[in-house]
Design a protein around this motif. Structure first.
Motif, mmCIF file in Angstrom:
data_model
loop_
_atom_site.group_PDB
_atom_site.id
_atom_site.type_symbol
_atom_site.label_atom_id
_atom_site.label_comp_id
_atom_site.label_asym_id
_atom_site.label_seq_id
_atom_site.Cartn_x
_atom_site.Cartn_y
_atom_site.Cartn_z
ATOM 1 N N ASP A 253 -3.523 14.812 -3.087
ATOM 2 C CA ASP A 253 -2.961 14.564 -1.810
ATOM 3 C C ASP A 253 -2.865 15.515 -0.515
ATOM 4 O O ASP A 253 -3.094 16.474 -0.923
ATOM 5 N N PHE A 254 -2.747 15.068 0.677
ATOM 6 C CA PHE A 254 -3.372 15.966 1.831
ATOM 7 C C PHE A 254 -2.351 17.277 1.716
ATOM 8 O O PHE A 254 -2.854 18.318 1.985
ATOM 9 N N GLU A 255 -0.890 17.058 1.315
ATOM 10 C CA GLU A 255 0.149 17.866 1.296
ATOM 11 C C GLU A 255 -0.286 18.897 0.310
ATOM 12 O O GLU A 255 -0.199 20.163 0.824
ATOM 13 N N SER A 256 -0.543 18.688 -0.909
ATOM 14 C CA SER A 256 -0.785 19.626 -1.704
ATOM 15 C C SER A 256 -1.831 20.514 -1.802
ATOM 16 O O SER A 256 -1.557 21.879 -1.607
ATOM 17 N N PHE A 257 -2.831 20.008 -1.082
ATOM 18 C CA PHE A 257 -4.243 20.996 -0.746
ATOM 19 C C PHE A 257 -3.711 21.868 0.242
ATOM 20 O O PHE A 257 -3.905 23.039 0.278
ATOM 21 N N TRP B 120 0.858 -1.103 0.047
ATOM 22 C CA TRP B 120 0.070 0.065 0.003
ATOM 23 C C TRP B 120 1.014 1.256 -0.085
ATOM 24 O O TRP B 120 0.638 2.293 -0.606
ATOM 25 N N ARG B 121 1.741 1.181 0.725
ATOM 26 C CA ARG B 121 2.787 2.284 0.953
ATOM 27 C C ARG B 121 3.481 2.669 -0.343
ATOM 28 O O ARG B 121 3.747 3.832 -0.568
ATOM 29 N N SER B 122 3.822 1.674 -1.149
ATOM 30 C CA SER B 122 4.443 1.976 -2.405
ATOM 31 C C SER B 122 3.661 2.555 -3.257
ATOM 32 O O SER B 122 4.041 2.977 -4.630
ATOM 33 N N ILE B 123 2.382 2.742 -3.156
ATOM 34 C CA ILE B 123 1.214 3.687 -3.926
ATOM 35 C C ILE B 123 1.283 5.183 -3.481
ATOM 36 O O ILE B 123 1.242 5.226 -2.283
ATOM 37 N N GLY B 124 1.258 5.984 -4.438
ATOM 38 C CA GLY B 124 1.077 7.332 -3.924
ATOM 39 C C GLY B 124 2.209 8.106 -3.675
ATOM 40 O O GLY B 124 3.488 7.835 -4.330
ATOM 41 N N THR B 125 1.948 9.014 -2.722
ATOM 42 C CA THR B 125 3.303 9.944 -2.136
ATOM 43 C C THR B 125 3.983 9.415 -0.977
ATOM 44 O O THR B 125 3.261 8.527 -0.427
ATOM 45 N N GLU B 126 4.837 9.908 -0.578
ATOM 46 C CA GLU B 126 5.741 9.399 0.662
ATOM 47 C C GLU B 126 4.527 9.705 1.884
ATOM 48 O O GLU B 126 4.774 8.785 2.724
ATOM 49 N N ARG B 127 3.948 10.939 1.905
ATOM 50 C CA ARG B 127 3.184 11.046 3.110
ATOM 51 C C ARG B 127 1.924 10.788 2.983
ATOM 52 O O ARG B 127 0.998 10.586 3.991
ATOM 53 N N MET C 118 -2.878 8.485 -4.912
ATOM 54 C CA MET C 118 -2.540 9.537 -4.372
ATOM 55 C C MET C 118 -1.291 10.342 -5.101
ATOM 56 O O MET C 118 -0.375 9.658 -5.468
ATOM 57 N N GLY C 119 -1.317 11.474 -4.893
ATOM 58 C CA GLY C 119 -0.303 12.446 -6.006
ATOM 59 C C GLY C 119 -1.031 12.602 -7.306
ATOM 60 O O GLY C 119 -0.014 13.125 -8.242
ATOM 61 N N THR C 120 -1.947 12.225 -7.820
ATOM 62 C CA THR C 120 -2.311 12.468 -9.261
ATOM 63 C C THR C 120 -2.695 13.786 -9.401
ATOM 64 O O THR C 120 -3.319 14.333 -8.705
ATOM 65 N N PRO C 121 -2.368 14.389 -10.385
ATOM 66 C CA PRO C 121 -2.424 15.837 -10.888
ATOM 67 C C PRO C 121 -4.145 15.833 -10.905
ATOM 68 O O PRO C 121 -4.630 15.238 -11.342
ATOM 69 N N THR D 119 -4.400 4.686 -2.639
ATOM 70 C CA THR D 119 -5.658 5.108 -3.535
ATOM 71 C C THR D 119 -6.338 5.908 -2.775
ATOM 72 O O THR D 119 -6.653 6.025 -1.714
ATOM 73 N N LYS D 120 -7.153 6.850 -3.606
ATOM 74 C CA LYS D 120 -8.359 7.794 -3.083
ATOM 75 C C LYS D 120 -9.429 7.641 -4.276
ATOM 76 O O LYS D 120 -9.231 7.800 -5.440
ATOM 77 N N LEU D 121 -10.722 7.486 -3.467
ATOM 78 C CA LEU D 121 -11.874 7.800 -4.447
ATOM 79 C C LEU D 121 -12.164 8.920 -4.617
ATOM 80 O O LEU D 121 -12.268 9.825 -3.419
#
Length: 552
Positions: free
Chosen positions: A438-442, A365-372, A395-398, A376-378
């Motif tokens: 992702d949480f950080e970008s927003f 799971w951790r290998s998907i998305g960003t570091e933090r 997570m991390g998708t533009p 995936t996200k719905l």
């Protein structure tokens, strides 16, 4: 919160739940009678003021609900799509005005024109079949929406069989529960309900408490307009939710799982109950499951119409049969939750992630998305998109990829997106290329990912009208526990209404002070969160709003 009341109400078994009994008594007329509430007070050894105070809070228990026969959705997605006046007009041909109430939201944001009748939700072109719906048990309530994974299907993967799907759970029962919890912590899966708190740490807090009675609660009170991902999981992937609750119970040593399902999703309750019954037949719930010594069982609690119950401590009070007011923390639910027992509350999507984690390991799971922001996200897209529906993205998708590639762009001119529900940020279209899911970008850009639901604000929809709508929603749904929220949201709504309907100018300095008071003084994210979209509006739509404000 009353510790004594919690203790009293906890003496009855979950099958004899005060809140559920109130809901059952309300089914015939729309509200339990005073005599029935008095009888419940005596049965549960509490005051009549307590039962009446609880019943009078909820949309579908309060005396004003008596005689209601149909309900119109007044969620932001339907309001911005400007479909609900036609719904009201159509229903007025069948019912008197006082027989029509409101609901927020029905999870039909992908096609709007949403209303509720006789235990079912309708939307889209259902109004064209109104004559065949009223007084008939029709199937016009069925809706369709796109469900698609950007890459790998995880939360949207097709269900197989009970035997296959629950094999990872059976395997987990053969392991030390501490090792199973460690995989969840390694995954860094974070709460999908909006807060983004690491799930593994939350479960660890509950595990550390020494108590023979612990609870796992699934917060299925998805009230954010624009969001229907929890509805999808409850109705089409119910075993993913139940699996997550079983694992949560195993790693925390909890024996009880409560699924708190919102009244606005009537079909979900029956579907989840059927899934629970399937597990019972397979021997996967009950006492000493698979000879492991682990006991766990489920109870569904039907909500009765209150957005604040999405806040975990208000939800806990609701299950107990108290008014759903937010509790002061500490103590946190992990130490003192339902009936004063250690409790973990997670939302539907968060729990659904555990199947993949337990089957494939936390690193997968951790290998998907960003570091933090792992996994995936719905993401839910409303009717302004060419391809409305629900999409599973890494997570991390533009954000631009979600809107233009998956959503197919907008059907008509849109000037802003409200992302993450009424308390989420208001994103101008000029910022779309600056954000990733992702949480950080927003957070870094001054917004909030939250539930990641996307409601479009069309070019011709006034931003001040949106501000009024948000304050009106926040005021109506406030639990009233703290005065900054109870009074502040109402003052905000009054100011916006006055500015829209007269030549009154809002003092910008005082208005900003009001937002700061809400942010800093409110007990929970309800009052504390509503200033975010308002501040975003004032920042990015200053030119449009300047006619309503005056600076002194």
């Amino acid at each position: 919160m009353s510790d004594n009341l919690s203790e009293l109400l906890g003496r009855k078994p979950l099958d004899n739940n005060l809140f559920n009994k109130m809901g059952e008594l309300a089914q015939a007329t729309g509200s339990p009678s005073v005599e029935e509430l008095d009888k419940l007070a005596k049965e549960f050894l509490i005051g009549t003021a307590n039962t009446f105070g609880t019943a009078s809070f909820y949309d579908f228990l309060k005396p004003e609900n008596k005689g209601k026969k149909a309900y119109v959705c007044n969620g932001t997605a339907c309001v911005c799509a400007n479909t609900q006046d036609n719904v009201v007009a159509a229903l007025n041909t069948k019912f008197d005005a006082d027989e029509i109430g409101h609901m927020t939201c029905l999870g039909r944001c992908h096609e709007n024109s949403a209303f509720h009748y006789n235990g079912k939700n309708y939307s889209g072109d259902a109004l064209e079949n109104l004559n065949n719906i009223i007084g008939v048990d029709s199937n016009f309530n069925q809706d369709r929406y796109t469900v698609k994974a950007q890459n790998k299907q995880i939360l949207t993967a097709p269900f197989t069989t009970i035997q296959d799907y629950y094999k990872p759970f059976r395997d987990a029962l053969q392991k030390d529960s501490a090792l199973v919890l460690e995989e969840i912590k390694i995954s860094n899966v974070r709460g999908r309900g909006g807060a983004g708190f690491p799930m593994g740490i939350k479960l660890q807090f509950c595990r550390n408490e020494q108590n023979d009675t612990k609870f796992i609660i699934c917060n299925a009170d998805e009230g954010d307009p624009g969001a229907y991902s929890d509805r999808y999981l409850l109705e089409q992937q119910p075993h993913s939710v139940l699996f997550g609750m079983l694992i949560s119970g195993y790693v925390t040593h909890a024996s009880y799982g409560i699924v708190y399902i919102r009244a606005e999703y009537p079909e979900a309750k029956h579907i989840v109950q059927n899934a629970i019954d399937e597990l019972r037949l397979e021997g996967l719930i009950g006492d000493n499951i698979e000879g492991s010594g682990f006991n766990f069982d489920f109870k569904i609690i039907q909500a009765q119409g209150s957005y604040i119950c999405g806040e975990e401590t208000a939800l806990i009070n609701s299950i107990e049969g108290q008014r759903p007011e937010v509790r002061v923390r500490p103590p946190f639910p992990a130490q003192k939750g339902l009936f004063n027992k250690p409790t973990t509350v997670n939302n539907v999507e968060t729990l659904s992630a555990l199947h993949y984690i337990i089957e494939n390991g936390g690193d997968a799971w951790r290998s998907i998305g960003t570091e933090r922001s792992s996994g995936t996200k719905l993401v839910c897209l409303d009717s302004f998109f060419n391809n409305p529906g629900m999409y599973e993205v890494e997570m991390g998708t533009p954000l631009s990829e979600v809107i233009n590639d998956l959503g197919g762009g907008f059907k008509s001119e849109v000037k802003a997106l409200q992302i993450g529900g009424p308390l989420g940020g208001l994103v101008p279209v000029s910022k779309i290329n600056d954000l990733t899911i992702d949480f950080e970008s927003f957070s870094n850009e001054g917004f909030l990912l939250g539930h990641a639901s996307i409601v479009c604000i069309p070019e011709d929809y006034p931003i001040m009208k949106l501000i009024e709508h948000l304050f009106d929603f926040a005021s109506y749904e406030s639990c009233g526990k703290c005065f900054p929220c109870r009074l502040g949201t109402k003052r905000g709504q009054e100011l916006a209404t006055k500015a829209l309907t007269s030549d009154y100018k809002i003092d910008k300095t005082l208005f900003t002070d009001l937002l700061t008071t809400l942010e800093q003084g409110s007990l929970c994210a309800h009052g504390g969160g509503i200033p975010l979209p308002v501040r975003n509006a004032m920042q990015y739509f200053e030119e449009e709003l300047k006619e309503y404000f005056i600076e002194k």
